[in-house]
Design a protein around this motif. Structure first.
Motif, PDB file in Angstrom:
ATOM      1  N   ASN A   1      -3.932  -3.476  -0.963  1.00 14.38           N
ATOM      2  CA  ASN A   1      -3.236  -2.550  -1.855  1.00 14.38           C
ATOM      3  C   ASN A   1      -4.151  -1.388  -2.199  1.00 14.38           C
ATOM      4  OD1 ASN A   1      -4.940  -3.319  -4.106  1.00 14.38           O
ATOM      5  ND2 ASN A   1      -3.685  -5.141  -4.369  1.00 14.38           N
ATOM      6  N   LYS A   2      -3.670  -0.489  -3.020  1.00 17.15           N
ATOM      7  CA  LYS A   2      -4.424   0.733  -3.309  1.00 17.15           C
ATOM      8  C   LYS A   2      -5.775   0.454  -3.932  1.00 17.15           C
ATOM      9  CE  LYS A   2      -5.333   3.917  -6.764  1.00 17.15           C
ATOM     10  NZ  LYS A   2      -5.700   3.724  -8.185  1.00 17.15           N
TER      11      LYS A   2
ATOM     12  N   LEU B   1       0.818  -1.213   0.000  1.00 20.98           N
ATOM     13  CA  LEU B   1       0.000   0.000   0.000  1.00 20.98           C
ATOM     14  C   LEU B   1       0.858   1.272   0.000  1.00 20.98           C
ATOM     15  CD1 LEU B   1      -2.975   0.725  -0.104  1.00 20.98           C
ATOM     16  CD2 LEU B   1      -3.053   0.667   2.377  1.00 20.98           C
TER      17      LEU B   1
ATOM     18  N   MET C   1      -6.342   7.513  -4.830  1.00 20.34           N
ATOM     19  CA  MET C   1      -6.057   7.494  -3.404  1.00 20.34           C
ATOM     20  C   MET C   1      -4.988   8.531  -3.128  1.00 20.34           C
ATOM     21  SD  MET C   1      -5.285   4.215  -0.959  1.00 20.34           S
ATOM     22  CE  MET C   1      -5.078   4.397   0.831  1.00 20.34           C
TER      23      MET C   1
ATOM     24  N   SER D   1      -2.241   7.599  -7.217  1.00 22.26           N
ATOM     25  CA  SER D   1      -1.983   7.185  -5.851  1.00 22.26           C
ATOM     26  C   SER D   1      -0.779   7.974  -5.367  1.00 22.26           C
ATOM     27  CB  SER D   1      -1.713   5.678  -5.788  1.00 22.26           C
ATOM     28  OG  SER D   1      -1.420   5.269  -4.451  1.00 22.26           O
TER      29      SER D   1
ATOM     30  N   HIS E   1       1.371   5.214   0.770  1.00 23.62           N
ATOM     31  CA  HIS E   1       0.508   5.664   1.863  1.00 23.62           C
ATOM     32  C   HIS E   1       0.966   5.140   3.219  1.00 23.62           C
ATOM     33  CE1 HIS E   1      -2.178   7.186  -1.221  1.00 23.62           C
ATOM     34  NE2 HIS E   1      -1.958   6.062  -1.855  1.00 23.62           N
TER      35      HIS E   1
END
Length: 336
Positions: free
Chosen positions: A225-226, A14, A313, A328, A17
Motif C-alpha cells: 500500500n502507499k 495501492l 506519494m 497520495s 497509483h
C-alpha cells in the motif's frame, strides 16, 4: 535458471497509483519494483538467468509487455509473457506459465523486495525464503524439524508455530515437479479461500519426501500500500547509498536548493528554492519550487510548488500546489 513472476493483480490497495500502471512497474528508488526484484534474485543466486516469465493480466497492454521483456533482456535473459485473466489463486497463476516450468527456477511474487546473501543448498529440492517477524500470527509461517528442514506450512497460526514468515519467493531444483503437483490440485479441484494455492502443491511434494529448507533474507520490504511503499522507498535509498550507488543524475538543475541524501533524483529535474530529502525519490523531468519534501515518492514529469511534503506519494504528470503534507495522488492529478 529461470525466474517466474506472477503479477496479474492490479494492486487495489495501492490505488490511485495502480489505476494507470500495474503495481510491479511503479518505480521505487528510481527503478520499477519488479525490475529490482529480479535483479536482487539474480544477485542472490549468482547464476546465469536463462528466462524470466511474467504472468500478467491481458489488460496490462503491449507497452507493459515490452517493458517487462526489456527488463529480462537487461539481465541477459529471454523474456516471456503469460496471461492470467481470472483471479484464481497463486497455484493457478504459476500454471499459466506451465510451458516455462522446467528445470531449476525461482518463483517470486512481484510485490516484495529483498536484501540477501547466501548460497542455495545443493541437497535440497526446494528453498522457501523466510523472514523472522514479530507477529507471526499475521503471516504464513514454516515449521522446521531438528535438521532445519521445512515440514509444514501454516497460514496465520493462532498458536505459535514459528516466527519465520514466508515472503513469497521460492526456489525449486526442478520446477516441473511442482507443475505436476499443481496440475493434480487443479484436476482434483483442491481449493482454499476460493482459489488454487501454491501451498497445496508444495504440501504434496513434502508428503512424497522432498526436502524443503528455509532461505532467510536480511531485509524484506513490502510494496502493498502507499505507506509501506513510501517506507520501502526510504529503506532502499539507504541501502543503495551504503552500496555507493550514485543516485542523483548529473542533469539535475539546482537553484538555491539543497538535496539531503539519500535521495534518488532522475534526469532533467529542476529544483528551485527547495529542500529535498532525506529519503525522497523524484522521477525524470519533475519540477519542484518553493517546497520542502522528505520521506516521499514522486514519479515522473510532476510539478510541485509551495509544498511541505512528508510521507507523500505522487504519480506521473501530476500537479500539486498546496498546504497539505501527507498525500497520495495518482497520475495526471491536479491539486492546486
Amino acid at each position: 535458471m529461470k525466474i517466474i513472476v506472477p503479477m496479474a493483480g492490479r494492486g487495489s490497495r495501492l490505488r490511485p497509483h495502480t489505476l494507470t500502471i500495474p503495481k510491479p512497474l511503479i518505480p521505487v528508488a528510481g527503478k520499477p519494483i519488479v525490475h529490482r526484484l529480479v535483479e536482487d534474485i539474480a544477485g542472490v543466486l549468482n547464476q546465469d538467468i536463462e528466462e524470466i516469465a511474467f504472468v500478467i493480466h491481458e489488460s496490462f497492454g503491449k507497452k507493459v509487455e515490452e517493458d517487462l521483456v526489456a527488463i529480462a533482456q537487461k539481465l541477459g535473459a529471454k523474456g516471456t509473457i503469460y496471461y492470467q485473466n481470472e483471479a484464481l489463486g497463486t497455484g493457478h497463476a504459476i500454471m499459466c506459465a506451465k510451458d516455462s516450468l522446467s528445470g531449476p527456477a525461482v518463483i517470486a511474487y512481484a510485490d516484495t523486495l529483498i536484501r540477501a546473501n547466501f548460497d542455495l543448498d545443493a541437497n535440497a529440492d526446494s528453498v522457501i525464503w523466510v523472514k523472522q517477524v514479530d507477529h507471526p500470527e499475521a503471516f504464513g509461517v514454516v515449521n522446521l524439524n531438528d535438521a532445519n528442514e521445512i515440514i509444514e506450512l501454516v497460514e496465520k497460526p493462532k498458536e505459535f508455530v514459528s516466527d519465520l514468515a514466508v515472503i513469497g519467493i521460492y526456489y525449486f531444483k526442478d520446477v516441473a515437479v511442482l507443475k505436476n503437483e499443481l496440475q493434480l490440485v487443479i484436476e482434483n479441484n483442491i481449493i482454499h479461500g476460493g482459489e488454487y494455492q501454491i501451498n497445496d502443491g508444495i504440501k504434496q511434494m513434502m508428503a512424497k519426501g522432498m526436502i524443503f529448507v528455509p532461505g532467510e533474507v536480511d531485509e524484506w520490504m513490502d510494496c502493498g500500500n502507499k505507506d509501506v511503499t513510501v517506507e520501502t522507498n526510504s529503506r532502499m535509498l539507504g541501502f543503495l547509498q551504503n552500496d555507493g550507488v550514485n543516485l542523483v543524475d548529473p542533469s539535475v538543475k539546482l537553484e538555491h536548493s539543497t538535496i539531503i541524501p539519500p535521495c534518488y533524483i532522475g534526469e532533467n529535474v529542476v529544483l528551485i528554492n527547495s529542500t529535498v530529502g532525506p529519503n525522497v525519490s523524484l522521477g525524470d523531468a519533475c519540477h519542484v519550487q518553493n517546497s520542502t519534501i522528505q520521506n516521499s515518492l514522486i514519479q515522473t514529469h510532476s510539478h510541485i510548488k509551495n509544498a511541505n511534503l512528508d510521507n507523500a506519494m505522487i504519480g506521473n504528470h501530476a500537479s500539486f500546489d498546496g498546504n497539505f503534507k501527507n498525500i497520495s495522488i495518482g497520475d495526471y492529478s491536479v491539486l492546486e
